[in-house]
Design a protein around this motif. Structure first.
Motif, PDB file in Angstrom:
ATOM      1  N   GLU A 196      45.370  31.596  41.226  1.00  8.46           N
ATOM      2  CA  GLU A 196      44.546  31.715  40.030  1.00  8.46           C
ATOM      3  C   GLU A 196      43.367  32.628  40.413  1.00  8.46           C
ATOM      4  N   SER A 197      42.762  32.118  41.442  1.00  6.51           N
ATOM      5  CA  SER A 197      41.518  32.729  41.992  1.00  6.51           C
ATOM      6  C   SER A 197      41.645  34.308  42.261  1.00  6.51           C
ATOM      7  N   ARG A 203      45.863  43.738  30.826  1.00  9.44           N
ATOM      8  CA  ARG A 203      44.843  42.732  31.398  1.00  9.44           C
ATOM      9  C   ARG A 203      44.596  41.846  30.334  1.00  9.44           C
ATOM     10  N   SER A 248      44.759  37.517  30.554  1.00  4.27           N
ATOM     11  CA  SER A 248      43.716  36.671  30.206  1.00  4.27           C
ATOM     12  C   SER A 248      43.809  35.744  28.928  1.00  4.27           C
ATOM     13  N   TYR A 263      44.159  36.154  41.325  1.00  7.53           N
ATOM     14  CA  TYR A 263      44.492  37.004  40.045  1.00  7.53           C
ATOM     15  C   TYR A 263      43.387  37.259  39.289  1.00  7.53           C
ATOM     16  N   GLN A 264      42.352  36.432  39.244  1.00  4.65           N
ATOM     17  CA  GLN A 264      41.061  36.380  38.390  1.00  4.65           C
ATOM     18  C   GLN A 264      40.297  37.453  38.985  1.00  4.65           C
ATOM     19  N   ARG A 265      40.462  37.709  40.369  1.00  8.04           N
ATOM     20  CA  ARG A 265      39.346  38.698  40.959  1.00  8.04           C
ATOM     21  C   ARG A 265      39.960  40.029  40.450  1.00  8.04           C
ATOM     22  N   LEU A 308      41.574  40.728  37.770  1.00  6.25           N
ATOM     23  CA  LEU A 308      41.175  40.890  36.432  1.00  6.25           C
ATOM     24  C   LEU A 308      39.984  41.400  36.437  1.00  6.25           C
ATOM     25  N   ASP A 309      39.084  40.912  37.154  1.00  7.06           N
ATOM     26  CA  ASP A 309      37.581  41.188  36.907  1.00  7.06           C
ATOM     27  C   ASP A 309      37.322  42.699  37.467  1.00  7.06           C
TER      28      ASP A 309
END
Length: 198
Positions: A45-46, A80, A84, A48-50, A52-53
């Protein structure tokens, strides 16, 4: 008679104690391995969040050079946004369908980003932009991290599932509600080799 009864009672108590120790040990191992799967999932998740950011910065940078590529940019933004909005509760680890939906959403974003990179190839000034080059490098690094963390997650899931299925662990797991963990699968597109033509 009393001595025989005491021996039988002692054996029963010893068996119950031994059973409790085996049950408790197996339960504790299941908990430890399940936490390993959850930790590996948190890393997935981390990264993937990176990604997305990074996407909004990438879109904003490209937009300045290729504003008329609205459809491509919109596809990236929509993919995206879809990700989210997904609810990524820990239950996703026990649900192959929920994990497949998450993976499909990630595949759509990957595809949209690939199309965006094709558009970028048409703009030499953009390819030379330091901001774009830095973002592209970060995005490439993030994609590599995603691959590594997905592999670690699959390894943790495999370790948990193998332990859970062994006897007598399977009995303890069934009694206490531990379920098999899902795996990340290869994208459908990955099964077909791309054709390269010169």
């Amino acid at each position: 008679m009393k001595k025989g009864l005491l021996i039988v009672l002692g054996v029963i108590v010893l068996m119950v104690l031994l059973g409790a120790l085996v049950f408790g040990g197996t339960y504790n191992n299941l908990v430890t391995k399940e936490e390993g799967v959850k930790g590996a999932w948190a890393q997935v998740e981390s990264v993937y969040q990176r990604r997305l950011d990074l996407v909004p910065n990438l879109v904003a940078t490209v937009k300045g050079y290729a504003a008329h590529e609205k459809e491509t940019l919109q596809n990236v933004v929509e993919a995206r946004s879809k990700i989210s909005k997904m609810n990524l509760s820990p239950e996703i680890l026990n649900s192959p369908d929920a994990l497949a939906k998450f993976q499909e959403a990630q595949t759509q974003l990957t595809s949209a980003l690939s199309r965006l990179m094709v558009v970028v190839e048409q703009y030499p000034d953009l390819k030379a932009s330091q901001n774009f080059l830095a973002l592209q490098t970060q995005l490439e690094g993030t994609e590599n991290r995603i691959t590594v963390e997905r592999q670690r997650f699959n390894e943790a899931s495999q370790d948990f599932n193998a332990f859970r299925r062994r006897f007598p662990n399977v009995i303890v797991a069934n009694v206490t509600g531990f379920q098999n963990k899902s795996y990340f699968q290869a994208d459908q597109d990955a099964k077909t080799a791309p054709q390269v033509k010169f």
